[in-house]
Design an enzyme around this catalytic site. Sequence first.
Site, PDB file in Angstrom:
ATOM      1  N   LYS A  63      88.040  99.846 119.952  1.00 35.49           N
ATOM      2  CA  LYS A  63      87.981 101.261 120.351  1.00 35.49           C
ATOM      3  C   LYS A  63      87.084 101.444 121.570  1.00 35.49           C
ATOM      4  O   LYS A  63      87.465 102.091 122.545  1.00 35.49           O
ATOM      5  CB  LYS A  63      87.435 102.089 119.177  1.00 35.49           C
ATOM      6  CG  LYS A  63      87.016 103.503 119.575  1.00 35.49           C
ATOM      7  CD  LYS A  63      86.454 104.294 118.411  1.00 35.49           C
ATOM      8  CE  LYS A  63      84.987 104.133 118.148  1.00 35.49           C
ATOM      9  NZ  LYS A  63      84.075 104.936 118.963  1.00 35.49           N
ATOM     10  N   ASN A  64      85.878 100.868 121.512  1.00 32.26           N
ATOM     11  CA  ASN A  64      84.903 101.151 122.576  1.00 32.26           C
ATOM     12  C   ASN A  64      85.164 100.374 123.861  1.00 32.26           C
ATOM     13  O   ASN A  64      84.471 100.575 124.856  1.00 32.26           O
ATOM     14  CB  ASN A  64      83.476 100.921 122.061  1.00 32.26           C
ATOM     15  CG  ASN A  64      83.077 102.007 121.073  1.00 32.26           C
ATOM     16  OD1 ASN A  64      83.748 103.037 120.975  1.00 32.26           O
ATOM     17  ND2 ASN A  64      81.998 101.777 120.336  1.00 32.26           N
TER      18      ASN A  64
ATOM     19  N   CYS B 131      74.809 114.999 118.694  1.00 35.07           N
ATOM     20  CA  CYS B 131      75.819 114.697 117.674  1.00 35.07           C
ATOM     21  C   CYS B 131      75.120 114.248 116.410  1.00 35.07           C
ATOM     22  O   CYS B 131      73.897 114.165 116.364  1.00 35.07           O
ATOM     23  CB  CYS B 131      76.844 113.687 118.182  1.00 35.07           C
ATOM     24  SG  CYS B 131      76.386 111.988 117.965  1.00 35.07           S
TER      25      CYS B 131
ATOM     26  N   ARG C 211      71.490 112.010 121.959  1.00 33.41           N
ATOM     27  CA  ARG C 211      72.398 111.323 122.883  1.00 33.41           C
ATOM     28  C   ARG C 211      72.559 112.005 124.252  1.00 33.41           C
ATOM     29  O   ARG C 211      73.660 112.433 124.623  1.00 33.41           O
ATOM     30  CB  ARG C 211      73.765 111.113 122.216  1.00 33.41           C
ATOM     31  CG  ARG C 211      73.651 110.346 120.921  1.00 33.41           C
ATOM     32  CD  ARG C 211      74.984 110.089 120.300  1.00 33.41           C
ATOM     33  NE  ARG C 211      75.752 109.060 120.980  1.00 33.41           N
ATOM     34  CZ  ARG C 211      76.959 108.663 120.604  1.00 33.41           C
ATOM     35  NH1 ARG C 211      77.538 109.217 119.562  1.00 33.41           N
ATOM     36  NH2 ARG C 211      77.591 107.731 121.261  1.00 33.41           N
TER      37      ARG C 211
ATOM     38  N   ASP D 259      76.323  99.807 115.332  1.00 41.37           N
ATOM     39  CA  ASP D 259      77.604 100.243 114.760  1.00 41.37           C
ATOM     40  C   ASP D 259      77.975  99.484 113.486  1.00 41.37           C
ATOM     41  O   ASP D 259      78.997  99.793 112.866  1.00 41.37           O
ATOM     42  CB  ASP D 259      78.733 100.101 115.800  1.00 41.37           C
ATOM     43  CG  ASP D 259      78.605 101.138 116.900  1.00 41.37           C
ATOM     44  OD1 ASP D 259      77.828 102.094 116.741  1.00 41.37           O
ATOM     45  OD2 ASP D 259      79.278 100.985 117.941  1.00 41.37           O
TER      46      ASP D 259
ATOM     47  N   ARG E 214      88.825 108.423 113.326  1.00 38.37           N
ATOM     48  CA  ARG E 214      88.489 108.393 114.752  1.00 38.37           C
ATOM     49  C   ARG E 214      88.403 106.968 115.273  1.00 38.37           C
ATOM     50  O   ARG E 214      88.716 106.708 116.428  1.00 38.37           O
ATOM     51  CB  ARG E 214      87.132 109.077 114.984  1.00 38.37           C
ATOM     52  CG  ARG E 214      87.168 110.567 114.848  1.00 38.37           C
ATOM     53  CD  ARG E 214      85.876 111.148 115.271  1.00 38.37           C
ATOM     54  NE  ARG E 214      85.546 110.726 116.645  1.00 38.37           N
ATOM     55  CZ  ARG E 214      84.483 111.119 117.302  1.00 38.37           C
ATOM     56  NH1 ARG E 214      83.631 111.943 116.754  1.00 38.37           N
ATOM     57  NH2 ARG E 214      84.265 110.700 118.525  1.00 38.37           N
TER      58      ARG E 214
HETATM   59  N1  EPU Z   1      70.500 107.389 126.109  1.00 37.15           N
HETATM   60  C1  EPU Z   1      69.745 108.269 126.834  1.00 37.15           C
HETATM   61  N2  EPU Z   1      70.236 108.730 128.027  1.00 37.15           N
HETATM   62  C2  EPU Z   1      71.447 108.350 128.506  1.00 37.15           C
HETATM   63  C3  EPU Z   1      72.220 107.455 127.768  1.00 37.15           C
HETATM   64  C4  EPU Z   1      71.720 106.981 126.565  1.00 37.15           C
HETATM   65  O1  EPU Z   1      68.634 108.648 126.425  1.00 37.15           O
HETATM   66  O2  EPU Z   1      71.829 108.835 129.586  1.00 37.15           O
HETATM   67  C5  EPU Z   1      70.000 106.855 124.835  1.00 37.15           C
HETATM   68  C6  EPU Z   1      70.849 107.311 123.639  1.00 37.15           C
HETATM   69  O3  EPU Z   1      70.442 108.580 123.179  1.00 37.15           O
HETATM   70  C7  EPU Z   1      70.609 106.205 122.642  1.00 37.15           C
HETATM   71  C8  EPU Z   1      70.468 104.967 123.543  1.00 37.15           C
HETATM   72  O4  EPU Z   1      70.164 105.451 124.840  1.00 37.15           O
HETATM   73  O5  EPU Z   1      69.397 106.419 121.970  1.00 37.15           O
HETATM   74  C9  EPU Z   1      71.698 104.103 123.619  1.00 37.15           C
HETATM   75  O6  EPU Z   1      72.853 104.919 123.805  1.00 37.15           O
HETATM   76  P1  EPU Z   1      74.143 104.428 124.595  1.00 37.15           P
HETATM   77  O7  EPU Z   1      74.277 105.241 125.839  1.00 37.15           O
HETATM   78  O8  EPU Z   1      74.146 102.960 124.725  1.00 37.15           O
HETATM   79  O9  EPU Z   1      75.299 104.875 123.589  1.00 37.15           O
HETATM   80  P2  EPU Z   1      76.704 105.406 124.013  1.00 37.15           P
HETATM   81  O10 EPU Z   1      77.119 104.756 125.254  1.00 37.15           O
HETATM   82  O11 EPU Z   1      76.733 106.888 123.942  1.00 37.15           O
HETATM   83  C10 EPU Z   1      78.117 103.552 122.824  1.00 37.15           C
HETATM   84  C11 EPU Z   1      79.185 103.511 121.778  1.00 37.15           C
HETATM   85  C12 EPU Z   1      78.589 103.851 120.432  1.00 37.15           C
HETATM   86  C13 EPU Z   1      77.497 102.811 120.125  1.00 37.15           C
HETATM   87  C14 EPU Z   1      76.444 102.827 121.246  1.00 37.15           C
HETATM   88  C15 EPU Z   1      75.378 101.762 121.077  1.00 37.15           C
HETATM   89  C16 EPU Z   1      81.173 104.094 123.017  1.00 37.15           C
HETATM   90  C17 EPU Z   1      82.255 105.086 123.291  1.00 37.15           C
HETATM   91  N3  EPU Z   1      80.239 104.461 122.121  1.00 37.15           N
HETATM   92  O12 EPU Z   1      77.608 104.888 122.806  1.00 37.15           O
HETATM   93  O13 EPU Z   1      79.630 103.714 119.477  1.00 37.15           O
HETATM   94  O14 EPU Z   1      76.871 103.124 118.911  1.00 37.15           O
HETATM   95  O15 EPU Z   1      77.094 102.612 122.521  1.00 37.15           O
HETATM   96  O16 EPU Z   1      75.941 100.503 121.031  1.00 37.15           O
HETATM   97  O17 EPU Z   1      81.175 103.013 123.574  1.00 37.15           O
HETATM   98  C18 EPU Z   1      80.750 104.183 117.451  1.00 37.15           C
HETATM   99  O18 EPU Z   1      81.710 103.505 117.870  1.00 37.15           O
HETATM  100  O19 EPU Z   1      80.681 104.578 116.274  1.00 37.15           O
HETATM  101  C19 EPU Z   1      79.667 104.537 118.362  1.00 37.15           C
HETATM  102  C20 EPU Z   1      78.799 105.518 118.112  1.00 37.15           C
END
Ligand code: EPU
Length: 463
Positions: free
Chosen positions: A22-23, A123, A128, A331, A423
């Site tokens: 998915k990701n 969320c 996030r 995850d 999802r």
């Molecule tokens: N963060 C910030 N600022 C930003 C971006 C991130 O503070 O601009 C923080 C987040 O709040 C979090 C940490 O950095 O505490 C890491 O977040 P990240 O940005 O890596 O998460 P994401 O990109 O929003 C993806 C996956 C998630 C997975 C996380 C961590 C996708 C679509 N989603 O989310 O997947 O948990 O990386 O590996 O790729 C899931 O599939 O259930 C899922 C939540």
Amino acid sequence: MDKLRIQGGHRLVGEIAISGAKNAALPILCACLLTADPVHLHNVPNLQDVRTMLALLGHMGVHIDLIAHTPGATGQTVTLQAQKLLELTAPYDRVKAMRASILVLGPLLARFGAARVSLPGGCAIGSRPVDQHIKGLCALGADIHLEHGYIEAHIPGAFPAGGNIYSTPTDNAKPIRLKGHRIIPDMITVTGTENILMAATLAEGETVIENAAREPEVTDLARFLVAMGARIEGIGTDCLVIQGVERLHGATYTIAPDRIEAGTFLCAVAATGGELTLRNVDPTSLDVVLDKLREAGLILEVGTDTIHAIMRDRPRAVSFRTSEYPAFPTDLQAQFMALNCVAEGQACVTETIFENRFMHVGELIRLGASIIIEGNKAWVTGMPFVSGANVMATDLRASAGLVITALAARGETTIDRIYHLDRGYDAMEKKLCAVGAQVERIGSMPTLSSPSIHEVARNEAHA
Ligand code: EPU
């Protein structure tokens, strides 16, 4: 609203084919915005987040031409072409449905010079923010401000061509491009790295992303971008070096297998006992996870793209700490917590990525688990048995944790709000039933008759 009814206590025996990740699929679908040419994607998982992303792309004017099962292959094949767009906006209603919609920001900005994307709110698993996406794109020369809940982004001097239709300017009207830069995000962010990476492929000159996320899904996106003609070095490392090109072209690509889906089924067999073979899996993306499962007592035979797992005894509790790849994935935290609930011994689970990712604990306790939370640590004492009850899913991976506990429980469990599970998992209950689980969907929308990617995307594209 659909629910799952699970009769626990059945061992899992048989074979499961793992779907595309998915990701990885979500950013790769967005990357089709970077070219006017058609893009052909194989092994696209049939799950709600993919349908939501296709609906968003269809709404913007991406032509979603052909979606079909490839004979002999898993997943679906999707052909997309973003030759001309009607919209450079990802509206609130769509971003609200799925935060990963933010992934259209980088590609739209880089190719069309402007983008308007609703700011995702908090969320269930944490606040996030997306400040690092914005910081990175600003470093590449974008002008970004927040207005009325939207991220309003444009490249100064760039005026997207053509009234209501947006397309790549012709050669005699060269586009104004983003400018390469050295970017060091404050923290490792998966979608943040992906957004900046996609934007940088069409920027002028060299971009260096340090402290980049190394998750296999980022690597899969980078490989797809290279197939489109992008020039990227350091793929799979924490330093990506991108030489921007003027144009990208179409490509044919197969989405990598979903390591989180594979890990989920391995936790399930470790909790219930039995013997499972996973096909179409990438064991190299699961190193730490497989080590933890061995520690729990799962016997593993690992092939090139298969994993054979045997569980004869009650599992042993395993402590772990979530962190960025290659460390233990957040995850899979809920699924391993579920395993610990029925294991022998005590384990400490530490969550370091998201501040609110223990929502499943209250529901696991309803099933008879013994868990105490102290800040970002959960102390789990394994019970000789847990017993079925009515519980409620709170987010995607929490739902998977509840399914695993229910499979291992005595008696019947009903899990409400199962749309969270839909999802991110492609036909989970169908796959579980095929290996001996007793799982039944109750409610208005059985999986087999739920709309395929094909139907949803076409309806949207023509709406
Ligand atoms: N963060 C910030 N600022 C930003 C971006 C991130 O503070 O601009 C923080 C987040 O709040 C979090 C940490 O950095 O505490 C890491 O977040 P990240 O940005 O890596 O998460 P994401 O990109 O929003 C993806 C996956 C998630 C997975 C996380 C961590 C996708 C679509 N989603 O989310 O997947 O948990 O990386 O590996 O790729 C899931 O599939 O259930 C899922 C939540």
